[in-house]
Design a protein around this motif. Structure first.
Motif, mmCIF file in Angstrom:
data_model
loop_
_atom_site.group_PDB
_atom_site.id
_atom_site.type_symbol
_atom_site.label_atom_id
_atom_site.label_comp_id
_atom_site.label_asym_id
_atom_site.label_seq_id
_atom_site.Cartn_x
_atom_site.Cartn_y
_atom_site.Cartn_z
ATOM 1 N N ASP B 24 -7.962 6.539 -54.785
ATOM 2 C CA ASP B 24 -8.193 5.891 -53.708
ATOM 3 C C ASP B 24 -9.390 4.256 -54.631
ATOM 4 N N PRO B 25 -7.926 3.712 -53.805
ATOM 5 C CA PRO B 25 -8.762 2.372 -54.159
ATOM 6 C C PRO B 25 -10.349 2.158 -54.439
ATOM 7 N N VAL B 26 -10.261 0.675 -54.841
ATOM 8 C CA VAL B 26 -11.968 0.286 -55.288
ATOM 9 C C VAL B 26 -11.704 -0.732 -53.553
ATOM 10 N N SER B 27 -13.261 -0.201 -53.537
ATOM 11 C CA SER B 27 -13.673 -0.536 -51.617
ATOM 12 C C SER B 27 -13.559 -1.668 -50.910
ATOM 13 N N ASN B 28 -12.849 -2.800 -51.081
ATOM 14 C CA ASN B 28 -12.865 -3.801 -50.740
ATOM 15 C C ASN B 28 -11.474 -4.615 -50.917
ATOM 16 N N HIS B 29 -10.626 -3.724 -52.253
ATOM 17 C CA HIS B 29 -9.121 -4.042 -52.339
ATOM 18 C C HIS B 29 -8.745 -4.103 -50.856
ATOM 19 N N LEU B 30 -7.554 -4.829 -51.136
ATOM 20 C CA LEU B 30 -6.370 -5.543 -49.905
ATOM 21 C C LEU B 30 -5.202 -4.589 -50.122
ATOM 22 N N TYR B 31 -4.830 -5.003 -51.540
ATOM 23 C CA TYR B 31 -3.576 -4.961 -52.062
ATOM 24 C C TYR B 31 -3.538 -3.186 -52.865
ATOM 25 N N PHE B 32 -2.218 -2.619 -52.341
ATOM 26 C CA PHE B 32 -2.402 -1.792 -53.232
ATOM 27 C C PHE B 32 -0.626 -1.724 -53.899
#
Lengths: 111, 113
Positions: B24-32
């Motif tokens: 579950d990435p940081v909510s507003n992040h776009l790159y994973f």
């Protein structure tokens, strides 16, 4: 071939001393070098970083010294505290992503 | 600070079975990103993912690996079938942009038996 090497593997210092952690790299195109701090059971967290256009970056008690010609850098932790006891990873990349990590230095600060 | 959550923290699976690691990435992040760390070794980059696509992958990202993030839910790493050498800690990470801080999760320890 390991792209990023760290030494020593482990380091013990007394509280108040300066801890020096070393890092070297292979690829001369690397231009961004973050240091990550990891406590047991936690993920790595960015501590401080430097780009290849600088030779020094300071943030409180943490300072990175960077030698581009020798492809070496070091992290100095002055006035070491027991709370600094952790594993420190040096990483390198071209751009800011897709890091090459070293194996880490485990630092223990004795009160 | 921002948190990347990884579920589960530890998974044991029989060789040849499929496994899905969830992030579950940081909510507003776009790159994973996914990184793999074999015991005693350095963390190694596997793959990065943006806008529904794999942008870059390393030679460690075998054909048995796949990643996806359906409808903004978990960012997943699927291994099918698993092999003994897949045993490692897998770290998920995310960032807002390509030149911003990368945040890591605590990792999922995968043991293939």
């Amino acid at each position: 071939q390991q792209q990023v090497r760290q030494s020593p593997q482990s380091l013990t210092v007394w509280e108040g001393e300066t801890a020096i952690l070393n890092c070297s790299y292979e690829d001369s195109t690397f231009n961004y070098f973050p240091w990550y701090q990891q406590f047991p059971g936690e993920g790595p967290a960015l501590l401080i970083s430097i780009s290849s256009v600088s030779d020094k970056k300071e943030d409180g008690r943490f300072t990175i010294f960077f030698n581009k010609r020798e492809k070496k850098l070091s992290l100095h932790i002055t006035d070491s505290q027991p709370g600094d006891s952790a594993t420190y990873f040096c990483a390198a990349s071209t751009g800011y992503q897709n890091f090459y990590f070293g194996k880490g230095t485990s630092l223990t600060v004795i009160p | 600070g921002p948190k990347v959550l990884q579920i589960p923290s530890h998974q044991i699976i029989d060789m040849g079975q499929m496994v899905t690691l969830n992030c579950d990435p940081v909510s507003n992040h776009l790159y994973f990103y996914w990184y793999k760390q074999i015991l005693g070794q350095q963390m190694e980059f596997l793959v990065n993912f943006y806008n529904g696509k794999v942008m870059e992958k390393s030679k460690l990202f075998k054909d048995q690996f796949s990643v996806e993030r359906p409808d903004g839910s978990y960012f997943t790493l699927k291994i099918q079938p698993t092999a003994l050498e897949d045993s490692a800690v897998y770290f998920c990470a995310s960032s807002l942009g390509t030149d911003t801080e990368v945040f890591f999760g605590k990792g999922t320890r995968l043991t293939v038996v």
